[in-house]
Design a protein around this motif. Structure first.
Motif, PDB file in Angstrom:
ATOM      1  N   GLU A 108       0.872  -1.169   0.000  1.00  0.00           N
ATOM      2  CA  GLU A 108       0.000   0.000   0.000  1.00  0.00           C
ATOM      3  C   GLU A 108       0.908   1.217   0.000  1.00  0.00           C
ATOM      4  N   SER A 109       0.881   1.996  -1.066  1.00  0.00           N
ATOM      5  CA  SER A 109       1.822   3.094  -1.237  1.00  0.00           C
ATOM      6  C   SER A 109       1.242   4.429  -0.789  1.00  0.00           C
ATOM      7  N   THR A 110       2.095   5.189  -0.139  1.00  0.00           N
ATOM      8  CA  THR A 110       1.774   6.588   0.117  1.00  0.00           C
ATOM      9  C   THR A 110       1.906   7.355  -1.197  1.00  0.00           C
ATOM     10  N   GLN A 111       1.443   8.576  -1.220  1.00  0.00           N
ATOM     11  CA  GLN A 111       1.617   9.424  -2.399  1.00  0.00           C
ATOM     12  C   GLN A 111       3.103   9.715  -2.624  1.00  0.00           C
ATOM     13  N   THR A 112       3.834   9.889  -1.530  1.00  0.00           N
ATOM     14  CA  THR A 112       5.258  10.189  -1.619  1.00  0.00           C
ATOM     15  C   THR A 112       6.020   9.116  -2.385  1.00  0.00           C
ATOM     16  N   ALA A 113       5.690   7.845  -2.161  1.00  0.00           N
ATOM     17  CA  ALA A 113       6.461   6.734  -2.721  1.00  0.00           C
ATOM     18  C   ALA A 113       5.882   6.155  -4.008  1.00  0.00           C
ATOM     19  N   LEU A 114       4.739   6.620  -4.438  1.00  0.00           N
ATOM     20  CA  LEU A 114       4.038   6.008  -5.564  1.00  0.00           C
ATOM     21  C   LEU A 114       4.901   5.910  -6.821  1.00  0.00           C
ATOM     22  N   ARG A 115       5.525   6.984  -7.242  1.00  0.00           N
ATOM     23  CA  ARG A 115       6.352   6.952  -8.460  1.00  0.00           C
ATOM     24  C   ARG A 115       7.532   5.993  -8.314  1.00  0.00           C
ATOM     25  N   PHE A 116       8.118   5.926  -7.133  1.00  0.00           N
ATOM     26  CA  PHE A 116       9.235   5.023  -6.881  1.00  0.00           C
ATOM     27  C   PHE A 116       8.811   3.577  -7.127  1.00  0.00           C
ATOM     28  N   TYR A 117       7.679   3.176  -6.536  1.00  0.00           N
ATOM     29  CA  TYR A 117       7.220   1.794  -6.698  1.00  0.00           C
ATOM     30  C   TYR A 117       6.828   1.498  -8.145  1.00  0.00           C
ATOM     31  N   GLN A 118       6.198   2.444  -8.802  1.00  0.00           N
ATOM     32  CA  GLN A 118       5.832   2.229 -10.200  1.00  0.00           C
ATOM     33  C   GLN A 118       7.084   2.045 -11.069  1.00  0.00           C
ATOM     34  N   ALA A 119       8.140   2.779 -10.764  1.00  0.00           N
ATOM     35  CA  ALA A 119       9.392   2.634 -11.510  1.00  0.00           C
ATOM     36  C   ALA A 119      10.015   1.253 -11.305  1.00  0.00           C
ATOM     37  N   LEU A 120       9.678   0.587 -10.207  1.00  0.00           N
ATOM     38  CA  LEU A 120      10.174  -0.759  -9.928  1.00  0.00           C
ATOM     39  C   LEU A 120       9.264  -1.842 -10.513  1.00  0.00           C
ATOM     40  N   GLY A 121       8.222  -1.430 -11.218  1.00  0.00           N
ATOM     41  CA  GLY A 121       7.350  -2.401 -11.861  1.00  0.00           C
ATOM     42  C   GLY A 121       6.073  -2.712 -11.116  1.00  0.00           C
ATOM     43  N   ASP A 162      -9.090   3.115   0.658  1.00  0.00           N
ATOM     44  CA  ASP A 162      -9.584   4.245   1.426  1.00  0.00           C
ATOM     45  C   ASP A 162      -8.393   5.017   1.959  1.00  0.00           C
ATOM     46  N   ALA A 163      -8.669   6.112   2.595  1.00  0.00           N
ATOM     47  CA  ALA A 163      -7.592   6.889   3.192  1.00  0.00           C
ATOM     48  C   ALA A 163      -6.851   6.030   4.208  1.00  0.00           C
ATOM     49  N   LEU A 164      -5.537   6.167   4.215  1.00  0.00           N
ATOM     50  CA  LEU A 164      -4.739   5.441   5.193  1.00  0.00           C
ATOM     51  C   LEU A 164      -5.126   5.927   6.588  1.00  0.00           C
ATOM     52  N   PRO A 165      -5.313   5.023   7.522  1.00  0.00           N
ATOM     53  CA  PRO A 165      -5.775   5.440   8.844  1.00  0.00           C
ATOM     54  C   PRO A 165      -4.816   6.384   9.562  1.00  0.00           C
ATOM     55  N   LEU A 166      -3.519   6.216   9.368  1.00  0.00           N
ATOM     56  CA  LEU A 166      -2.583   7.058  10.102  1.00  0.00           C
ATOM     57  C   LEU A 166      -2.232   8.347   9.384  1.00  0.00           C
ATOM     58  N   THR A 167      -2.285   8.373   8.053  1.00  0.00           N
ATOM     59  CA  THR A 167      -1.936   9.605   7.345  1.00  0.00           C
ATOM     60  C   THR A 167      -3.164  10.398   6.929  1.00  0.00           C
ATOM     61  N   GLY A 168      -4.276   9.721   6.771  1.00  0.00           N
ATOM     62  CA  GLY A 168      -5.483  10.393   6.311  1.00  0.00           C
ATOM     63  C   GLY A 168      -5.486  10.681   4.831  1.00  0.00           C
ATOM     64  N   ALA A 211      -4.416   6.204  -0.488  1.00  0.00           N
ATOM     65  CA  ALA A 211      -3.324   5.270  -0.756  1.00  0.00           C
ATOM     66  C   ALA A 211      -3.686   4.433  -1.966  1.00  0.00           C
ATOM     67  N   MET A 212      -2.676   3.837  -2.546  1.00  0.00           N
ATOM     68  CA  MET A 212      -2.874   2.958  -3.687  1.00  0.00           C
ATOM     69  C   MET A 212      -2.346   1.581  -3.325  1.00  0.00           C
ATOM     70  N   MET A 213      -3.143   0.572  -3.635  1.00  0.00           N
ATOM     71  CA  MET A 213      -2.663  -0.801  -3.519  1.00  0.00           C
ATOM     72  C   MET A 213      -1.924  -1.110  -4.815  1.00  0.00           C
ATOM     73  N   LEU A 214      -0.711  -1.579  -4.681  1.00  0.00           N
ATOM     74  CA  LEU A 214       0.117  -1.915  -5.834  1.00  0.00           C
ATOM     75  C   LEU A 214       0.522  -3.375  -5.742  1.00  0.00           C
ATOM     76  N   ALA A 215       0.767  -3.971  -6.882  1.00  0.00           N
ATOM     77  CA  ALA A 215       1.206  -5.359  -6.924  1.00  0.00           C
ATOM     78  C   ALA A 215       2.226  -5.518  -8.039  1.00  0.00           C
ATOM     79  N   LYS A 216       3.080  -6.514  -7.866  1.00  0.00           N
ATOM     80  CA  LYS A 216       4.078  -6.836  -8.883  1.00  0.00           C
ATOM     81  C   LYS A 216       4.213  -8.344  -8.963  1.00  0.00           C
ATOM     82  N   ARG A 217       4.057  -8.869 -10.153  1.00  0.00           N
ATOM     83  CA  ARG A 217       4.323 -10.293 -10.376  1.00  0.00           C
ATOM     84  C   ARG A 217       5.822 -10.474 -10.400  1.00  0.00           C
ATOM     85  N   LEU A 218       6.289 -11.481  -9.723  1.00  0.00           N
ATOM     86  CA  LEU A 218       7.723 -11.722  -9.613  1.00  0.00           C
ATOM     87  C   LEU A 218       8.200 -12.682 -10.678  1.00  0.00           C
TER      88      LEU A 218
END
Length: 161
Positions: A116-129, A137-143, A146-153
């Motif tokens: 589950e990615s924060t907005q800050t890290a979203l581009r980083f994770y997308q660059a990793l595939g 929904d909104a992350l409970p601690l940040t409000g 968030a985006m759920m991301l997945a990567k097939r290995l």
């Protein structure tokens, strides 16, 4: 830089890395709001980090005796933490930690990792595939959203440094 499994003795320094990363690098998510920041940091305690080290696949990146980053993953391939010290940002620490967790997931026989990615890290994770698999929904601690991301290995990437 050395990547290794965390030890209980790493908890205090790992907690400091997590808290500094959130405070200093996560402004896109906490937006400088003291209450939002306090909520996000509320469970980032040495006691909780000790528990996370003992209950998950928790890794640290270290160099010259200092922790540069921390990451954690469940046995099912859910990445639950990936934080880098502000002093080590843009030095490949998070990328190396992610590669370590993905290799660990492969060794467990898993076909994918999720996070589950924060907005800050979203581009980083997308660059990793990692690709968006769901909007949560909104992350409970940040409000923040968030985006759920997945990567097939696939096979390990031996070419990355």
């Amino acid at each position: 830089m050395n990547i290794r499994r965390a030890k209980i003795e790493d908890a205090a320094e790992a907690c400091l890395v997590i808290r500094r990363s959130i405070t200093e690098l996560g402004a896109l998510d906490h937006r400088g709001d003291p209450r939002r920041l306090a909520d996000w940091l509320s469970n980032k305690t040495v006691e909780n980090v000790r528990r996370w080290i003992s209950e998950s696949r928790f890794f640290v990146a270290e160099q010259e005796g200092r922790l540069l980053g921390v990451s954690a993953m469940t046995d099912t391939g859910m990445i639950t933490l990936n934080y880098v010290s502000p002093d080590a940002r843009f030095r490949g620490v998070s990328k190396r930690l992610m590669r370590c967790m993905e290799d660990d997931a492969r060794a467990l026989g898993l076909e994918a990792c999720e996070l589950e990615s924060t907005q800050t890290a979203l581009r980083f994770y997308q660059a990793l595939g990692y690709a968006v698999s769901a909007r949560s929904d909104a992350l409970p601690l940040t409000g923040t959203q968030a985006m759920m991301l997945a990567k097939r290995l696939g096979p390990p990437d031996d070419s990355a440094g």
